[in-house]
Design a protein around this motif. Sequence first.
Motif, short mmCIF file in Angstrom:
data_model
loop_
_atom_site.label_atom_id
_atom_site.label_comp_id
_atom_site.label_asym_id
_atom_site.label_seq_id
_atom_site.Cartn_x
_atom_site.Cartn_y
_atom_site.Cartn_z
N ASP A 160 65.78 75.73 -4.47
CA ASP A 160 65.88 75.99 -3.04
C ASP A 160 65.13 77.28 -2.71
O ASP A 160 65.28 78.28 -3.42
CB ASP A 160 67.36 76.12 -2.65
N ARG A 215 65.36 80.02 -1.29
CA ARG A 215 66.16 81.11 -0.73
C ARG A 215 66.43 82.14 -1.82
O ARG A 215 66.02 81.98 -2.96
CB ARG A 215 67.46 80.56 -0.14
N TYR A 268 67.89 84.07 -4.72
CA TYR A 268 68.77 83.75 -5.86
C TYR A 268 69.22 85.02 -6.60
O TYR A 268 69.68 84.94 -7.72
CB TYR A 268 68.05 82.82 -6.85
N TRP A 326 73.80 80.20 -4.26
CA TRP A 326 73.45 78.93 -3.63
C TRP A 326 73.48 77.83 -4.69
O TRP A 326 73.06 78.03 -5.82
CB TRP A 326 72.05 78.99 -3.04
N SER A 367 71.63 72.30 -0.52
CA SER A 367 72.32 73.16 -1.48
C SER A 367 73.59 73.70 -0.86
O SER A 367 73.65 73.98 0.33
CB SER A 367 71.39 74.31 -1.89
N LEU A 412 76.36 76.22 0.31
CA LEU A 412 76.17 77.54 0.89
C LEU A 412 76.92 78.62 0.12
O LEU A 412 77.70 78.34 -0.79
CB LEU A 412 76.64 77.52 2.35
N GLN A 413 76.69 79.87 0.52
CA GLN A 413 77.36 81.01 -0.10
C GLN A 413 78.75 81.16 0.50
O GLN A 413 78.96 81.89 1.46
CB GLN A 413 76.56 82.29 0.11
N GLY A 424 77.84 75.36 -3.89
CA GLY A 424 77.63 76.79 -3.82
C GLY A 424 78.90 77.56 -4.16
O GLY A 424 79.99 76.99 -4.26
N THR A 428 77.76 78.13 -9.64
CA THR A 428 77.13 77.21 -8.70
C THR A 428 76.69 75.92 -9.38
O THR A 428 76.54 75.86 -10.60
CB THR A 428 75.91 77.88 -8.05
#
Length: 264
Positions: free
Chosen positions: A145, A147, A149, A154, A174, A176-177, A197, A204
């Motif tokens: 993903d 975003r 890490y 995630w 994915s 989410l946090q 997540g 995760t």
Amino acid sequence: MTEIYGLSIKIKQGSTWQTPDISIKSGGNWTSVKKAYTKSGGNWTEVYEGTRTITQYQTDGTFTLALGTGRYVNVKALGGGGGGGAGGPYGGSSPNSGAGYSGSSSIVQLKDSGGTVKQTLTVAGGAGGPSYDYGGYNGSDYEWDPRNYNTHDWGGLGESVSEGGIFVGTGGASGLQCYSCAGGSASGNGAGGGGCGDTYNNNTGYPAHAGLYGTADWVAAAGDYLSITVGARGNRGYAGEGGILGYPKYGGHGASGAVQIELI
């Protein structure tokens, strides 16, 4: 879908090239279509005018399709997408250890009137997301993903698919946090589910793979028919309640496979 067309065609079955008997159904009876000739590059070539029928199966299950004598059969098949992982188990019960389940194979068989299998096309379903911690994984053939890490919170983004110009599936989002946010389920056909997540202990979930794709070309004899099995989705992984906060963890479901049959 039905359309009128013209074509020149030979089919290779085994090691032999064959000219199929192109037919159409009229008033309940199969009739050979008109044969004509066209001149191309100084050579006369046989062409046909007839009807092409396309049938798609986009939900899992088992189906049969009758065929006419001498009909050309083009098969396109996509296996079911795998289920996303829930991350590594962290206490409490954890059925399947958090791993997502693999999608089922799609199988198409050409059978004679007595049920004997003459030809088979099998395409495997996608692998489910593994049970280990996605955040702690360093490099893979999984799609990452796009975003941050840095904290590995995630889940993994499920694998999407686009095959044959007809089958399209979008991988599950994915997770989410948040405290064990579930991975998204795939949509369309053949795509993989997303991984769960997590923000508490970084367990995760891995994403799942899309189903495989394959094609086949056959020629039907009198009485032949198709047995079609569309691969089911892979179910999401689950890791039971555990850890200090006791939240369950879920991946996302995969998407079912698909099959297209074109008869000429």
